[in-house]
Write a protein that holds these residues in place. Structure first.
Motif, PDB file in Angstrom:
ATOM      1  N   MET A 385       1.063  -0.928  -0.021  1.00  0.00           N
ATOM      2  CA  MET A 385       0.214  -0.133  -0.838  1.00  0.00           C
ATOM      3  C   MET A 385       1.023   1.227  -0.016  1.00  0.00           C
ATOM      4  SD  MET A 385      -3.376  -0.246  -0.344  1.00  0.00           S
ATOM      5  CE  MET A 385      -3.776   0.660  -0.014  1.00  0.00           C
ATOM      6  N   VAL A 386       0.210   2.247  -0.753  1.00  0.00           N
ATOM      7  CA  VAL A 386       0.851   3.453  -1.360  1.00  0.00           C
ATOM      8  C   VAL A 386       0.413   4.762  -1.032  1.00  0.00           C
ATOM      9  CG1 VAL A 386       2.405   4.694  -2.918  1.00  0.00           C
ATOM     10  CG2 VAL A 386       2.995   1.660  -2.491  1.00  0.00           C
ATOM     11  N   THR A 387       1.209   5.772  -0.105  1.00  0.00           N
ATOM     12  CA  THR A 387       0.490   6.534  -0.006  1.00  0.00           C
ATOM     13  C   THR A 387       1.069   7.716  -0.496  1.00  0.00           C
ATOM     14  OG1 THR A 387      -1.899   5.977   1.814  1.00  0.00           O
ATOM     15  CG2 THR A 387      -0.719   8.699   1.728  1.00  0.00           C
ATOM     16  N   PHE A 420     -10.994   1.813  -9.704  1.00  0.00           N
ATOM     17  CA  PHE A 420     -10.770   1.762  -8.532  1.00  0.00           C
ATOM     18  C   PHE A 420      -9.673   1.449  -6.729  1.00  0.00           C
ATOM     19  CE2 PHE A 420     -15.043   0.432 -10.164  1.00  0.00           C
ATOM     20  CZ  PHE A 420     -15.942   1.723 -10.237  1.00  0.00           C
ATOM     21  N   GLU A 421      -8.739   1.248  -8.455  1.00  0.00           N
ATOM     22  CA  GLU A 421      -7.237   0.323  -7.694  1.00  0.00           C
ATOM     23  C   GLU A 421      -6.648   1.516  -7.195  1.00  0.00           C
ATOM     24  OE1 GLU A 421      -6.747  -3.773  -9.625  1.00  0.00           O
ATOM     25  OE2 GLU A 421      -5.900  -2.091 -10.672  1.00  0.00           O
ATOM     26  N   ALA A 422      -6.865   2.930  -7.212  1.00  0.00           N
ATOM     27  CA  ALA A 422      -6.659   4.326  -6.661  1.00  0.00           C
ATOM     28  C   ALA A 422      -7.499   4.948  -6.306  1.00  0.00           C
ATOM     29  CB  ALA A 422      -5.529   4.456  -7.590  1.00  0.00           C
ATOM     30  N   GLY A 423      -7.378   5.676  -5.494  1.00  0.00           N
ATOM     31  CA  GLY A 423      -7.854   6.389  -4.889  1.00  0.00           C
ATOM     32  C   GLY A 423      -7.744   7.853  -4.421  1.00  0.00           C
ATOM     33  N   GLY A 424      -8.300   9.687  -3.787  1.00  0.00           N
ATOM     34  CA  GLY A 424      -7.450  10.229  -3.363  1.00  0.00           C
ATOM     35  C   GLY A 424      -9.071  11.214  -3.837  1.00  0.00           C
ATOM     36  N   ALA A 425      -7.803  12.313  -3.519  1.00  0.00           N
ATOM     37  CA  ALA A 425      -9.197  13.617  -3.591  1.00  0.00           C
ATOM     38  C   ALA A 425      -8.461  14.940  -3.307  1.00  0.00           C
ATOM     39  CB  ALA A 425     -10.068  13.930  -2.115  1.00  0.00           C
ATOM     40  N   GLY A 426      -8.551  15.858  -3.899  1.00  0.00           N
ATOM     41  CA  GLY A 426      -7.318  17.667  -3.226  1.00  0.00           C
ATOM     42  C   GLY A 426      -8.752  18.481  -3.604  1.00  0.00           C
ATOM     43  N   SER A 427      -7.778  20.456  -3.493  1.00  0.00           N
ATOM     44  CA  SER A 427      -8.675  20.654  -4.126  1.00  0.00           C
ATOM     45  C   SER A 427      -8.041  21.995  -4.464  1.00  0.00           C
ATOM     46  CB  SER A 427      -9.284  21.662  -2.833  1.00  0.00           C
ATOM     47  OG  SER A 427      -8.703  21.628  -2.006  1.00  0.00           O
ATOM     48  N   THR A 428      -8.543  23.034  -5.441  1.00  0.00           N
ATOM     49  CA  THR A 428      -7.544  24.225  -6.042  1.00  0.00           C
ATOM     50  C   THR A 428      -7.347  25.409  -5.096  1.00  0.00           C
ATOM     51  OG1 THR A 428      -9.640  25.381  -7.438  1.00  0.00           O
ATOM     52  CG2 THR A 428      -8.005  23.658  -8.096  1.00  0.00           C
ATOM     53  N   ASP A 429      -6.572  25.780  -4.719  1.00  0.00           N
ATOM     54  CA  ASP A 429      -6.338  27.372  -4.384  1.00  0.00           C
ATOM     55  C   ASP A 429      -7.661  28.578  -5.034  1.00  0.00           C
ATOM     56  OD1 ASP A 429      -4.743  28.037  -5.936  1.00  0.00           O
ATOM     57  OD2 ASP A 429      -3.385  28.865  -4.755  1.00  0.00           O
ATOM     58  N   THR A 430      -8.200  28.345  -5.552  1.00  0.00           N
ATOM     59  CA  THR A 430      -8.841  29.329  -6.703  1.00  0.00           C
ATOM     60  C   THR A 430     -10.231  29.599  -5.085  1.00  0.00           C
ATOM     61  OG1 THR A 430     -10.066  27.177  -6.853  1.00  0.00           O
ATOM     62  CG2 THR A 430      -7.969  28.677  -8.935  1.00  0.00           C
ATOM     63  N   THR A 431     -10.291  31.485  -5.739  1.00  0.00           N
ATOM     64  CA  THR A 431     -10.926  31.580  -4.999  1.00  0.00           C
ATOM     65  C   THR A 431     -12.817  30.833  -5.184  1.00  0.00           C
ATOM     66  OG1 THR A 431     -10.541  34.083  -6.121  1.00  0.00           O
ATOM     67  CG2 THR A 431     -12.862  33.765  -4.451  1.00  0.00           C
ATOM     68  N   VAL A 432     -12.679  30.507  -5.142  1.00  0.00           N
ATOM     69  CA  VAL A 432     -14.012  29.154  -5.145  1.00  0.00           C
ATOM     70  C   VAL A 432     -13.241  27.793  -4.996  1.00  0.00           C
ATOM     71  CG1 VAL A 432     -16.299  28.227  -5.843  1.00  0.00           C
ATOM     72  CG2 VAL A 432     -15.787  30.881  -5.967  1.00  0.00           C
ATOM     73  N   CYS A 461      -3.103  23.059  -6.633  1.00  0.00           N
ATOM     74  CA  CYS A 461      -3.502  21.947  -6.624  1.00  0.00           C
ATOM     75  C   CYS A 461      -2.724  21.222  -5.395  1.00  0.00           C
ATOM     76  CB  CYS A 461      -4.042  20.923  -7.945  1.00  0.00           C
ATOM     77  SG  CYS A 461      -4.300  22.084  -9.350  1.00  0.00           S
ATOM     78  N   TYR A 462      -3.794  20.575  -4.207  1.00  0.00           N
ATOM     79  CA  TYR A 462      -3.386  20.320  -2.995  1.00  0.00           C
ATOM     80  C   TYR A 462      -4.359  19.032  -3.360  1.00  0.00           C
ATOM     81  CZ  TYR A 462      -2.164  24.632  -1.577  1.00  0.00           C
ATOM     82  OH  TYR A 462      -1.710  25.678  -1.415  1.00  0.00           O
ATOM     83  N   PHE A 463      -3.188  17.590  -2.815  1.00  0.00           N
ATOM     84  CA  PHE A 463      -4.005  16.417  -3.279  1.00  0.00           C
ATOM     85  C   PHE A 463      -3.164  15.445  -2.166  1.00  0.00           C
ATOM     86  CE2 PHE A 463      -0.002  17.264  -5.719  1.00  0.00           C
ATOM     87  CZ  PHE A 463       0.514  15.525  -5.708  1.00  0.00           C
ATOM     88  N   GLN A 464      -4.420  14.409  -2.222  1.00  0.00           N
ATOM     89  CA  GLN A 464      -3.492  13.047  -1.365  1.00  0.00           C
ATOM     90  C   GLN A 464      -4.175  11.906  -1.940  1.00  0.00           C
ATOM     91  OE1 GLN A 464      -2.637  13.033   2.920  1.00  0.00           O
ATOM     92  NE2 GLN A 464      -4.782  11.049   3.007  1.00  0.00           N
ATOM     93  N   PHE A 465      -3.864  11.014  -2.198  1.00  0.00           N
ATOM     94  CA  PHE A 465      -4.179   9.555  -2.993  1.00  0.00           C
ATOM     95  C   PHE A 465      -3.508   8.363  -2.124  1.00  0.00           C
ATOM     96  CE2 PHE A 465      -1.017  10.803  -5.980  1.00  0.00           C
ATOM     97  CZ  PHE A 465      -0.538   9.416  -6.647  1.00  0.00           C
ATOM     98  N   SER A 466      -4.530   7.359  -1.932  1.00  0.00           N
ATOM     99  CA  SER A 466      -3.255   5.718  -1.931  1.00  0.00           C
ATOM    100  C   SER A 466      -3.519   4.552  -3.129  1.00  0.00           C
ATOM    101  CB  SER A 466      -3.970   5.230  -0.557  1.00  0.00           C
ATOM    102  OG  SER A 466      -3.584   6.444   0.469  1.00  0.00           O
ATOM    103  N   TYR A 467      -2.851   3.677  -3.250  1.00  0.00           N
ATOM    104  CA  TYR A 467      -2.740   2.887  -4.040  1.00  0.00           C
ATOM    105  C   TYR A 467      -2.339   1.329  -3.886  1.00  0.00           C
ATOM    106  CZ  TYR A 467       1.405   3.430  -6.339  1.00  0.00           C
ATOM    107  OH  TYR A 467       2.700   3.833  -6.228  1.00  0.00           O
ATOM    108  N   ARG A 468      -3.264   0.414  -4.275  1.00  0.00           N
ATOM    109  CA  ARG A 468      -2.189  -0.841  -4.112  1.00  0.00           C
ATOM    110  C   ARG A 468      -1.377  -0.833  -5.259  1.00  0.00           C
ATOM    111  NH1 ARG A 468      -3.752  -6.452  -4.029  1.00  0.00           N
ATOM    112  NH2 ARG A 468      -2.611  -7.733  -2.362  1.00  0.00           N
ATOM    113  N   ILE A 469      -0.329  -1.610  -5.323  1.00  0.00           N
ATOM    114  CA  ILE A 469       0.380  -2.362  -5.931  1.00  0.00           C
ATOM    115  C   ILE A 469      -0.039  -3.838  -5.957  1.00  0.00           C
ATOM    116  CG2 ILE A 469       3.099  -3.200  -6.692  1.00  0.00           C
ATOM    117  CD1 ILE A 469       4.038  -0.476  -4.048  1.00  0.00           C
ATOM    118  N   VAL A 470      -0.156  -4.053  -7.673  1.00  0.00           N
ATOM    119  CA  VAL A 470      -0.854  -4.699  -8.029  1.00  0.00           C
ATOM    120  C   VAL A 470      -0.166  -5.102 -10.017  1.00  0.00           C
ATOM    121  CG1 VAL A 470      -2.709  -4.420  -7.024  1.00  0.00           C
ATOM    122  CG2 VAL A 470      -2.733  -3.484  -9.524  1.00  0.00           C
TER     123      VAL A 470
END
Length: 470
Positions: A385-387, A420-432, A461-470
């Protein structure tokens, strides 16, 4: 040689017989054969062979409970000192055979504290078990050397159960230790501090054993594999072996092409299963010699080794296509899968517990991105597992909002088959602030950052994701 008063006193307490007693007739420096045969016939419990140099003109068979002990084993060059017993075998067969008799075999045969020297005519030094099983036996402080005939050995374990071997030293034989040959069975054996050194073929050959412990054992300067575990069919089974702090140094692999034994200091094949190698030291790998060659190995775990005198990046391990469900635990978090020739997660997974590192990803401006800049990202790996966490700079082409996609490489390769073998989320630093979803990119074995851009301004863009080595 007359017995000393002290020896007579000890003999009374332990029922120790001495080969020099008149009833056995051995003379200092003479042949031990007749004396040992007579002692066996006399049902002595313990037979003592005093320090000095002795000869053995023919092979002996120990087929009842007995303890044969000398005063100590010789040094490497075979010099018999004040407290050492040297036995030089001049026969053409096997010097000492421990053999059970009857349906249930034989128990309590013990050898200790002597050196056994052979010649190029002898077929073996010590053989344990031929017709039926030998159990609850032991060897301690025994040195076997000089059995150099092709296919000869220092010590061979053929039918042995529930036995203990400590401080055995097999040196300059054709093979060092053989555990299992044709039509054999070995179960629950323990080896402590046993060394195979400078043998002309294999240091250790293990072909048939279930449940074995090898603690602080070593293979050094052998002309082929230091350790070859090879269940080669025909009833051979190798199952449930544990090696603790195995030491392998300056073994030459298949340097002399003795057979299909793999060019590695440790070679395992033939469907061996449940092998555990915990800790140890591997050094001085010559040329293309690998540390480990796993060829048809299952449900096994390796690792905790330290290395010296070899380039791990040249491929210190080879894994075949018929190896499965194995684990290598890396002591160095920087070891990548590329160091393992034939790496695939279904064959062997690389376990790096709590290993942290960094990487700078490669970005692909897939959709609605006019420019992007990668930044150094943090990586945490636990097993497979990698983050990843970090940020990057992106300039969208259009707003609206507009669907936007940015491709990103991953730090450890994985063969994705679904998003689906990787997943994560993030956001931008824009006004909205725009929300970013992250999934696996199966076409490129990367990850895909997706959002709906609301601004064409340069943004982070700020982000974080994880995945499994397959």
């Amino acid at each position: 040689m007359a017995q000393s008063k002290s020896l007579n006193n000890v003999s009374k307490l332990r029922d120790i017989a001495d080969v020099t007693e008149p009833r056995f007739g051995a003379v200092a420096g003479g042949d031990l054969y007749a004396a040992i045969v007579a002692a066996i016939a006399a049902d002595v419990a313990v037979l003592h062979i005093p320090a000095g140099s002795w000869t053995l003109s023919a092979g002996i068979t120990l087929n009842r409970a007995i303890r044969i002990e000398g005063d100590g084993s010789c040094n490497d060059n075979g010099t018999a000192g004040v407290a050492t017993t040297k036995i030089s075998y001049s026969g053409a067969g096997i010097a000492i055979t421990l053999d059970g008799t009857g349906a249930n075999g034989k128990e309590n045969i013990h050898l200790s504290d002597f050196s056994l020297f052979g010649t190029s005519a002898a077929t073996g030094g010590i053989l344990v078990g031929v017709t039926t099983n030998v159990s609850k036996c032991s060897m301690r402080n025994v040195h076997v050397t000089g059995f150099t005939k092709v296919n000869a050995y220092g010590v061979c374990f053929q039918k042995c159960y529930l036995s203990l071997f400590e401080n055995l030293y097999a040196q300059e034989n054709y093979n060092g230790f053989l555990i299992g040959v044709a039509a054999c069975s070995n179960t629950t054996l323990t080896f402590n501090n046993c060394i195979s050194r400078s043998n002309y073929h294999l240091g250790w050959s293990i072909r048939q054993i279930t449940n074995g412990l090898f603690n602080l054992c070593a293979a050094e300067s052998n002309d082929n594999n230091g350790l070859a575990i090879q269940a080669l069919g025909g009833g051979d089974v190798v199952d449930s072996l544990t090696f603790i702090n195995w030491h392998s140094e300056s073994n030459l692999g298949d340097a002399h092409s003795y057979g299909n034994l793999g060019n590695a200091t440790i070679y395992i094949t033939g469907g061996a299963t449940r092998i555990r190698m915990i800790g140890g030291y591997v050094s001085d790998l010559a040329g293309a010699v690998k540390a480990l060659d796993l060829d048809n190995v299952n449900n096994s775990k390796f690792g905790g080794f330290s290395y010296a005198g070899a380039s791990e990046s040249s491929g210190f391990m080879t894994v075949s296509v018929n190896t499965s469900n194995c684990v290598y635990e890396a002591t160095d978090p920087a070891i990548p899968e590329t160091y393992i020739t034939g790496y695939a997660p279904a064959r062997i997974s690389l376990l790096v517990n709590g290993a942290s590192s960094t990487y700078t990803p490669t970005l692909t401006n897939t959709t609605n991105v006019s420019a992007s800049t990668a930044r150094l990202c943090n990586v945490m790996r636990v097993g497979n597992m990698v983050t990843v966490s970090g940020l990057c700079d992106v300039t969208p082409t259009a707003a609206g909002p507009t669907a936007t996609n940015l491709g990103m490489s991953i730090p450890y390769a994985s063969s994705f088959t679904t998003g689906f073998e990787a997943g994560g989320a993030g956001s931008t630093d824009t006004t909205v602030s725009d929300s970013i979803g992250i999934s696996a990119d199966t076409a490129n074995d990367a990850v895909d950052l997706t959002w709906r851009a609301t601004s064409t301004a340069a943004q982070t863009c700020y982000f974080q994701f994880s995945y499994r080595i397959v």
